[in-house]
Design a protein around this motif. Structure first.
Motif, PDB file in Angstrom:
ATOM      1  N   PHE A 243       0.848  -1.192   0.000  1.00  0.00           N
ATOM      2  CA  PHE A 243       0.000   0.000   0.000  1.00  0.00           C
ATOM      3  C   PHE A 243       0.877   1.233   0.000  1.00  0.00           C
ATOM      4  O   PHE A 243       1.909   1.286   0.666  1.00  0.00           O
ATOM      5  CB  PHE A 243      -0.902   0.037   1.244  1.00  0.00           C
ATOM      6  N   CYS A 244       0.452   2.230  -0.753  1.00  0.00           N
ATOM      7  CA  CYS A 244       1.153   3.508  -0.772  1.00  0.00           C
ATOM      8  C   CYS A 244       0.112   4.603  -0.944  1.00  0.00           C
ATOM      9  O   CYS A 244      -0.755   4.509  -1.819  1.00  0.00           O
ATOM     10  CB  CYS A 244       2.154   3.540  -1.913  1.00  0.00           C
ATOM     11  N   GLY A 245       0.183   5.611  -0.101  1.00  0.00           N
ATOM     12  CA  GLY A 245      -0.753   6.723  -0.198  1.00  0.00           C
ATOM     13  C   GLY A 245      -0.156   7.970   0.410  1.00  0.00           C
ATOM     14  O   GLY A 245       0.867   7.927   1.080  1.00  0.00           O
ATOM     15  N   TYR A 246      -0.808   9.086   0.138  1.00  0.00           N
ATOM     16  CA  TYR A 246      -0.344  10.337   0.727  1.00  0.00           C
ATOM     17  C   TYR A 246      -1.540  11.221   1.051  1.00  0.00           C
ATOM     18  O   TYR A 246      -2.634  11.027   0.536  1.00  0.00           O
ATOM     19  CB  TYR A 246       0.614  11.075  -0.211  1.00  0.00           C
ATOM     20  N   SER A 247      -1.310  12.166   1.912  1.00  0.00           N
ATOM     21  CA  SER A 247      -2.331  13.170   2.223  1.00  0.00           C
ATOM     22  C   SER A 247      -1.626  14.493   2.488  1.00  0.00           C
ATOM     23  O   SER A 247      -0.465  14.535   2.880  1.00  0.00           O
ATOM     24  CB  SER A 247      -3.160  12.758   3.440  1.00  0.00           C
ATOM     25  N   VAL A 248      -2.361  15.563   2.244  1.00  0.00           N
ATOM     26  CA  VAL A 248      -1.878  16.907   2.525  1.00  0.00           C
ATOM     27  C   VAL A 248      -2.695  17.407   3.714  1.00  0.00           C
ATOM     28  O   VAL A 248      -3.908  17.567   3.596  1.00  0.00           O
ATOM     29  CB  VAL A 248      -2.067  17.827   1.303  1.00  0.00           C
ATOM     30  N   PRO A 249      -2.051  17.609   4.872  1.00  0.00           N
ATOM     31  CA  PRO A 249      -2.795  17.994   6.074  1.00  0.00           C
ATOM     32  C   PRO A 249      -3.631  19.256   5.890  1.00  0.00           C
ATOM     33  O   PRO A 249      -4.779  19.307   6.287  1.00  0.00           O
ATOM     34  CB  PRO A 249      -1.715  18.210   7.125  1.00  0.00           C
ATOM     35  N   HIS A 250      -3.041  20.259   5.266  1.00  0.00           N
ATOM     36  CA  HIS A 250      -3.754  21.520   5.044  1.00  0.00           C
ATOM     37  C   HIS A 250      -3.083  22.229   3.860  1.00  0.00           C
ATOM     38  O   HIS A 250      -1.851  22.235   3.760  1.00  0.00           O
ATOM     39  CB  HIS A 250      -3.692  22.406   6.292  1.00  0.00           C
ATOM     40  N   PRO A 251      -3.874  22.809   2.965  1.00  0.00           N
ATOM     41  CA  PRO A 251      -3.289  23.448   1.777  1.00  0.00           C
ATOM     42  C   PRO A 251      -2.267  24.541   2.074  1.00  0.00           C
ATOM     43  O   PRO A 251      -1.358  24.770   1.292  1.00  0.00           O
ATOM     44  CB  PRO A 251      -4.501  24.043   1.050  1.00  0.00           C
ATOM     45  N   SER A 252      -2.396  25.203   3.209  1.00  0.00           N
ATOM     46  CA  SER A 252      -1.453  26.284   3.523  1.00  0.00           C
ATOM     47  C   SER A 252      -0.162  25.764   4.163  1.00  0.00           C
ATOM     48  O   SER A 252       0.794  26.526   4.320  1.00  0.00           O
ATOM     49  CB  SER A 252      -2.104  27.309   4.445  1.00  0.00           C
ATOM     50  N   GLU A 253      -0.127  24.490   4.515  1.00  0.00           N
ATOM     51  CA  GLU A 253       1.085  23.914   5.104  1.00  0.00           C
ATOM     52  C   GLU A 253       1.980  23.356   4.015  1.00  0.00           C
ATOM     53  O   GLU A 253       1.517  22.865   3.001  1.00  0.00           O
ATOM     54  CB  GLU A 253       0.725  22.786   6.077  1.00  0.00           C
ATOM     55  N   ASP A 254       3.253  23.412   4.265  1.00  0.00           N
ATOM     56  CA  ASP A 254       4.252  22.909   3.323  1.00  0.00           C
ATOM     57  C   ASP A 254       4.633  21.473   3.709  1.00  0.00           C
ATOM     58  O   ASP A 254       5.809  21.168   3.886  1.00  0.00           O
ATOM     59  CB  ASP A 254       5.481  23.819   3.384  1.00  0.00           C
ATOM     60  N   LYS A 255       3.615  20.608   3.854  1.00  0.00           N
ATOM     61  CA  LYS A 255       3.857  19.238   4.312  1.00  0.00           C
ATOM     62  C   LYS A 255       3.030  18.247   3.512  1.00  0.00           C
ATOM     63  O   LYS A 255       1.947  18.565   3.040  1.00  0.00           O
ATOM     64  CB  LYS A 255       3.478  19.085   5.786  1.00  0.00           C
ATOM     65  N   ILE A 256       3.571  17.033   3.384  1.00  0.00           N
ATOM     66  CA  ILE A 256       2.857  15.899   2.794  1.00  0.00           C
ATOM     67  C   ILE A 256       3.117  14.705   3.701  1.00  0.00           C
ATOM     68  O   ILE A 256       4.250  14.467   4.131  1.00  0.00           O
ATOM     69  CB  ILE A 256       3.358  15.577   1.375  1.00  0.00           C
ATOM     70  N   ASN A 257       2.076  13.951   4.014  1.00  0.00           N
ATOM     71  CA  ASN A 257       2.220  12.724   4.799  1.00  0.00           C
ATOM     72  C   ASN A 257       2.149  11.525   3.848  1.00  0.00           C
ATOM     73  O   ASN A 257       1.233  11.431   3.042  1.00  0.00           O
ATOM     74  CB  ASN A 257       1.097  12.613   5.831  1.00  0.00           C
ATOM     75  N   PHE A 258       3.129  10.646   3.959  1.00  0.00           N
ATOM     76  CA  PHE A 258       3.154   9.420   3.170  1.00  0.00           C
ATOM     77  C   PHE A 258       2.861   8.228   4.057  1.00  0.00           C
ATOM     78  O   PHE A 258       3.294   8.190   5.211  1.00  0.00           O
ATOM     79  CB  PHE A 258       4.541   9.195   2.533  1.00  0.00           C
ATOM     80  N   ARG A 259       2.160   7.261   3.510  1.00  0.00           N
ATOM     81  CA  ARG A 259       1.995   5.978   4.193  1.00  0.00           C
ATOM     82  C   ARG A 259       2.413   4.909   3.200  1.00  0.00           C
ATOM     83  O   ARG A 259       1.831   4.778   2.118  1.00  0.00           O
ATOM     84  CB  ARG A 259       0.560   5.732   4.622  1.00  0.00           C
ATOM     85  N   ILE A 260       3.451   4.174   3.546  1.00  0.00           N
ATOM     86  CA  ILE A 260       3.970   3.113   2.690  1.00  0.00           C
ATOM     87  C   ILE A 260       4.016   1.841   3.512  1.00  0.00           C
ATOM     88  O   ILE A 260       4.660   1.792   4.553  1.00  0.00           O
ATOM     89  CB  ILE A 260       5.378   3.450   2.156  1.00  0.00           C
ATOM     90  N   GLN A 261       3.318   0.831   3.027  1.00  0.00           N
ATOM     91  CA  GLN A 261       3.291  -0.465   3.701  1.00  0.00           C
ATOM     92  C   GLN A 261       3.945  -1.481   2.779  1.00  0.00           C
ATOM     93  O   GLN A 261       3.525  -1.658   1.629  1.00  0.00           O
ATOM     94  CB  GLN A 261       1.846  -0.863   3.984  1.00  0.00           C
TER      95      GLN A 261
END
Length: 66
Positions: A8-26
């Protein structure tokens, strides 16, 4: 997701104004998530290089024909 080691691989952006991306890799346990991410980024870099070369060749061919 073309890596057989990745389940599994996915990502999310916590908030559009934040300069962050969260990845989940299984993975299936044969490699670490970090190794899978690094390999995936390397593959993506290679693929974009090929696409850029094809584009530049087509652009040059178009310019010569005009």
């Amino acid at each position: 997701m073309k890596d057989a080691r990745v389940e599994f691989c996915g990502y999310s952006v916590p908030h559009p104004s934040e300069d962050k991306i969260n990845f989940r890799i299984q993975t299936n346990g044969t490699c670490s998530a970090e190794d899978a991410l690094r390999q995936g980024l390397s593959n993506l870099n290679d693929m974009t290089g090929v696409i850029l070369n094809v584009f530049e060749e087509a652009l040059e061919k178009h310019r010569k024909s005009n």
